[in-house]
Design an enzyme around this catalytic site. Structure first.
Site, PDB file in Angstrom:
ATOM      1  N   ASP A 262      -2.564   6.492  -3.375  1.00  0.00           N
ATOM      2  CA  ASP A 262      -1.392   5.899  -2.720  1.00  0.00           C
ATOM      3  C   ASP A 262      -0.697   4.848  -3.587  1.00  0.00           C
ATOM      4  O   ASP A 262      -1.010   4.679  -4.761  1.00  0.00           O
ATOM      5  CB  ASP A 262      -1.796   5.305  -1.368  1.00  0.00           C
ATOM      6  CG  ASP A 262      -2.609   4.032  -1.525  1.00  0.00           C
ATOM      7  OD1 ASP A 262      -3.312   3.901  -2.539  1.00  0.00           O
ATOM      8  OD2 ASP A 262      -2.536   3.170  -0.636  1.00  0.00           O
TER       9      ASP A 262
ATOM     10  N   ASP B 117      -5.659   2.517  -3.699  1.00  0.00           N
ATOM     11  CA  ASP B 117      -6.955   2.402  -3.027  1.00  0.00           C
ATOM     12  C   ASP B 117      -7.271   3.596  -2.129  1.00  0.00           C
ATOM     13  O   ASP B 117      -8.419   3.775  -1.728  1.00  0.00           O
ATOM     14  CB  ASP B 117      -7.094   1.067  -2.276  1.00  0.00           C
ATOM     15  CG  ASP B 117      -6.005   0.841  -1.254  1.00  0.00           C
ATOM     16  OD1 ASP B 117      -5.107   1.695  -1.134  1.00  0.00           O
ATOM     17  OD2 ASP B 117      -6.045  -0.215  -0.575  1.00  0.00           O
ATOM     18  N   ARG B 118      -6.269   4.412  -1.806  1.00  0.00           N
ATOM     19  CA  ARG B 118      -6.544   5.577  -0.952  1.00  0.00           C
ATOM     20  C   ARG B 118      -6.734   6.835  -1.789  1.00  0.00           C
ATOM     21  O   ARG B 118      -6.309   6.880  -2.940  1.00  0.00           O
ATOM     22  CB  ARG B 118      -5.366   5.825  -0.005  1.00  0.00           C
ATOM     23  CG  ARG B 118      -5.172   4.729   0.991  1.00  0.00           C
ATOM     24  CD  ARG B 118      -4.117   5.098   2.003  1.00  0.00           C
ATOM     25  NE  ARG B 118      -4.119   4.077   3.045  1.00  0.00           N
ATOM     26  CZ  ARG B 118      -3.622   4.228   4.255  1.00  0.00           C
ATOM     27  NH1 ARG B 118      -3.048   5.367   4.594  1.00  0.00           N
ATOM     28  NH2 ARG B 118      -3.679   3.259   5.135  1.00  0.00           N
TER      29      ARG B 118
ATOM     30  N   ASP C  62      -0.837   1.638  -4.008  1.00  0.00           N
ATOM     31  CA  ASP C  62      -1.607   0.627  -4.743  1.00  0.00           C
ATOM     32  C   ASP C  62      -2.961   1.138  -5.226  1.00  0.00           C
ATOM     33  O   ASP C  62      -3.775   0.359  -5.716  1.00  0.00           O
ATOM     34  CB  ASP C  62      -1.795  -0.630  -3.888  1.00  0.00           C
ATOM     35  CG  ASP C  62      -2.601  -0.359  -2.629  1.00  0.00           C
ATOM     36  OD1 ASP C  62      -2.546   0.773  -2.121  1.00  0.00           O
ATOM     37  OD2 ASP C  62      -3.300  -1.275  -2.151  1.00  0.00           O
TER      38      ASP C  62
ATOM     39  N   SER D 193       0.810  -1.217   0.000  1.00  0.00           N
ATOM     40  CA  SER D 193       0.000   0.000   0.000  1.00  0.00           C
ATOM     41  C   SER D 193       0.844   1.269   0.000  1.00  0.00           C
ATOM     42  O   SER D 193       1.623   1.491  -0.901  1.00  0.00           O
ATOM     43  CB  SER D 193      -0.954  -0.054   1.189  1.00  0.00           C
ATOM     44  OG  SER D 193      -1.861   0.990   1.135  1.00  0.00           O
ATOM     45  N   HIS D 194       0.703   2.059   1.047  1.00  0.00           N
ATOM     46  CA  HIS D 194       1.346   3.372   1.116  1.00  0.00           C
ATOM     47  C   HIS D 194       2.729   3.305   1.751  1.00  0.00           C
ATOM     48  O   HIS D 194       3.375   4.320   1.927  1.00  0.00           O
ATOM     49  CB  HIS D 194       0.450   4.290   1.951  1.00  0.00           C
ATOM     50  CG  HIS D 194       0.069   3.638   3.243  1.00  0.00           C
ATOM     51  ND1 HIS D 194      -0.869   2.635   3.300  1.00  0.00           N
ATOM     52  CD2 HIS D 194       0.533   3.778   4.494  1.00  0.00           C
ATOM     53  CE1 HIS D 194      -0.974   2.192   4.542  1.00  0.00           C
ATOM     54  NE2 HIS D 194      -0.133   2.862   5.286  1.00  0.00           N
TER      55      HIS D 194
ATOM     56  N   LYS E 206     -11.389  -0.440  -1.137  1.00  0.00           N
ATOM     57  CA  LYS E 206     -11.536   1.004  -1.245  1.00  0.00           C
ATOM     58  C   LYS E 206     -10.894   1.417  -2.557  1.00  0.00           C
ATOM     59  O   LYS E 206     -10.096   0.680  -3.123  1.00  0.00           O
ATOM     60  CB  LYS E 206     -10.911   1.712  -0.054  1.00  0.00           C
ATOM     61  CG  LYS E 206      -9.462   1.390   0.230  1.00  0.00           C
ATOM     62  CD  LYS E 206      -9.040   2.109   1.498  1.00  0.00           C
ATOM     63  CE  LYS E 206      -7.626   1.767   1.902  1.00  0.00           C
ATOM     64  NZ  LYS E 206      -7.554   0.721   2.913  1.00  0.00           N
TER      65      LYS E 206
HETATM   66  C1  G1P Z   1      -4.267   1.307   8.197  1.00  0.00           C
HETATM   67  C2  G1P Z   1      -5.511   2.162   8.345  1.00  0.00           C
HETATM   68  C3  G1P Z   1      -6.736   1.340   8.007  1.00  0.00           C
HETATM   69  C4  G1P Z   1      -6.600   0.750   6.619  1.00  0.00           C
HETATM   70  C5  G1P Z   1      -5.296  -0.021   6.509  1.00  0.00           C
HETATM   71  C6  G1P Z   1      -5.043  -0.511   5.096  1.00  0.00           C
HETATM   72  O1  G1P Z   1      -4.320   0.225   9.091  1.00  0.00           O
HETATM   73  O2  G1P Z   1      -5.604   2.691   9.631  1.00  0.00           O
HETATM   74  O3  G1P Z   1      -7.867   2.157   8.102  1.00  0.00           O
HETATM   75  O4  G1P Z   1      -7.661  -0.108   6.335  1.00  0.00           O
HETATM   76  O5  G1P Z   1      -4.195   0.810   6.882  1.00  0.00           O
HETATM   77  O6  G1P Z   1      -4.950   0.545   4.183  1.00  0.00           O
HETATM   78  P1  G1P Z   1      -3.568   0.235  10.509  1.00  0.00           P
HETATM   79  O7  G1P Z   1      -2.117   0.502  10.234  1.00  0.00           O
HETATM   80  O8  G1P Z   1      -4.159   1.358  11.292  1.00  0.00           O
HETATM   81  O9  G1P Z   1      -3.848  -1.116  11.093  1.00  0.00           O
HETATM   82 ZN    ZN Z   2      -3.337   1.291  -0.268  1.00  0.00          ZN
END
Ligand code: G1P
Ligand code: ZN
Length: 544
Positions: A278, A282-283, A280, A113-114, A377
């Site tokens: 982000d 999704d954000r 991947d 992800s990010h 998302k």
């Molecule tokens: C974080 C975000 C959560 C999201 C997840 C994946 O998880 O808080 O809302 O679904 O990334 O993108 P966390 O690191 O808080 O467990």
């Molecule tokens: Zn992501």
């Protein structure tokens, strides 16, 4: 084609977190590490044998190599058909779209992800089920259990697959289809949104936009959809070429990491609309001219305005938000007579509600929103939703949000993250909070009276499954809240997240600065958790 059976031993640390298995690249490169996890997927998802698997990732360092490994293992495990995004790429929402559209048995998505990428960065893998959504806890639990007892995996001795040419190749009995990574997703967006109206907006010469792809996966998606299909001027998409280490950056669309975009949306020459996604895809982050839309507000505004959008004009069946997300959308749901669900953090908890048709829109405070069009998302979806809204409402982002506050009230919101703190200190801090809960209700802290205090547990209304320990909630009778939880996606130490929310229904007080409004609650939250003495941190690492 020769199938090889390789002996291996379990790794003890392959429990998937909030969103799949996430580790440093160097850990994934440990011999057999990736293979053990992948074999555990094939061992527990037995319908993949003879079935269809979707495969793609966000393009970060190690993506291509992992894709080759997984294709060979899929063939050795009897998967009949593997659908792979060209060059091994698929944004997370596009993967969800493809899994659903071609009625497959699920998909493997490679992404952290990010989180930053590169040889010293992070890598990740997750399995999505046939509905296109992240595997629910029952499935990830079974995969994890399998990783604890695995003794061998199957693979093939084969030449590398050409990932860059669209078309079908065969690997033994398995068909490997390399597909255009963008086309199916773009077609779905065209069904949901009024592209003609958005084209008119871009064509009017009165509207300017920048989209920051942060050198990550959405570059090709945004260029095709925004610039080619919708006619936004060339250069609307910035940082649009995906790179293996995201240009050395941190591909997280927030005010801190997307600073280049924030600068373009600030000052007298600011663009009218700015957005980012982000690693991947999704954000999303939504900005107006000199104006930041909190993700919680974005969800609430979308819910309140869904009737203006082609794909949602028929009405919403209900809405949902993750527990730490502000209650702004609850106010909309109440006004519109919609069901509203509060779920634990993580997109997987929305899956059953979406599948059962109980909700249409859902979102999280962590820059995530989406709908029943896929089961992830979806960053660009949110951007297109806003663009469509701007096109039909003929108002600025700021006007739309302020009007929303006047009508429904404003939920001021902020999140303080303490990253990379000592894991033991973090769990002690949570344990300390837990000891306070029983005595808190009815007490008054700096003028705020506690209405309830608990450790959030969720019973899924569709399948009855229970998820406990999802974060400490302290709710005040004036509607404000403090929430604490530990991140489930980090790869180093622990990250404490403190979420703060305060409600304001008086229009005369709704345009104040968030930081000032939240100061008293921040004070209560840091003192109550003894953050400074327990973590050694005086300030959070990131405030969003
Ligand atoms: C974080 C975000 C959560 C999201 C997840 C994946 O998880 O808080 O809302 O679904 O990334 O993108 P966390 O690191 O808080 O467990
Ligand atoms: Zn992501």
């Amino acid at each position: 084609m020769k199938i090889l059976t390789i002996s291996t031993r379990p790794f003890s640390d392959q429990r998937p977190g909030t969103s799949g298995l996430r580790k440093k690249v160097r850990i994934f490169r440990t011999p057999h590490y990736l293979e053990n996890f992948v074999q555990s997927i094939f061992d527990t998802r037995t319908d993949l044998s003879g079935g269809t698997l979707v495969l793609g990732g966000d393009g970060r360092y190690y993506n291509r190599q992992a894709i080759q490994t997984i294709i060979c293992m899929a063939a050795a495990n009897g998967v009949a058909r593997v659908i792979v995004g060209q060059s091994g790429l698929l944004s997370t929402p596009a993967a969800s779209c493809v899994i659903r559209k071609y009625h497959t048995n699920g998909g493997i998505i490679l992404s952290a992800s990010h989180n930053p990428g590169g040889p010293d960065g992070d890598f990740g893998i997750k399995f999505n089920t046939a509905n296109g959504g992240p595997a629910p806890e029952g499935v990830t639990g079974a995969i994890y259990a399998r990783t604890r007892e695995i003794s061998q995996y199957r693979t093939l001795a084969a030449d590398e697959i050409d990932l860059d040419t669209i078309g079908t190749q065969s690997l033994g009995e398995t068909r490997v289809e390399i597909i255009d990574a963008v086309a199916d997703y773009a077609a779905l967006m065209e069904e949901l949104f009024d592209f003609e109206r958005i084209r008119q907006l871009f064509g009017s010469g009165q509207f300017s936009m920048r989209f920051d792809a942060m050198h990550a996966i959405t570059g090709p998606y945004a260029k095709l959809i925004l610039e080619t299909m919708l006619g936004a001027e060339p250069g609307t998409v910035i940082n649009g070429d995906p790179s293996e280490d995201f240009g050395g950056g941190h591909p997280d669309p927030n005010l801190v990491h997307a600073h280049e975009l924030v600068a373009l949306a600030s000052g007298p020459d600011a663009v009218d609309f700015a957005a980012a996604s982000d690693g991947d895809g999704d954000r999303n982050m939504i900005l107006g001219r000199n104006f930041f839309v909190t993700p919680s507000d974005s969800l609430a505004v979308m819910a309140a305005n869904a009737r203006h959008i082609k794909g949602y004009a028929g009405g919403l069946s209900g809405v949902a938000r993750s527990m730490p997300t502000s209650q702004a959308v609850d106010r909309v749901a109440e006004a519109l007579g919609l069901d509203c669900y509060e779920t634990p953090t993580g997109w997987k908890f929305f899956g059953n509600l979406l599948d059962a048709g109980r909700i249409t829109l859902c979102g999280e405070e962590s820059f995530g929103s989406g709908s029943d069009h896929v089961r992830e998302k979806d960053g660009l979806w949110a951007v297109l939703f806003w663009l469509n809204l701007l096109a039909v409402r003929n108002r600025s982002v700021q006007e739309i949000v302020q009007e929303h506050w006047r009508k429904f009230g404003r939920n001021f919101y902020t999140r303080h993250d303490y990253e990379g703190i000592d894991a033991e200190a973090a769990s002690d801090l949570m344990a300390h909070l837990e000891t306070l809960l029983a005595d808190l209700p009815g007490t008054t802290l700096d003028g705020h009276t506690v209405g309830y205090a608990d450790n959030f547990a969720y019973t899924d209304p569709v399948d009855g499954s229970v998820s406990e320990n999802q974060g400490i909630r302290i709710g005040f009778t004036d509607g404000s809240r403090i929430v604490y939880r530990l991140s489930g996606t980090g790869t180093e130490g622990a990250t404490l997240r403190v979420y703060l929310e305060a409600c304001e229904t008086d229009p005369g007080k709704q345009d104040r600065e968030t930081a000032g409004v939240m100061q008293p609650l921040v004070g209560i939250a840091t003192r109550m958790a003894e953050i400074e003495s327990r973590t050694g941190r005086r300030e959070p690492t990131v405030i969003t």
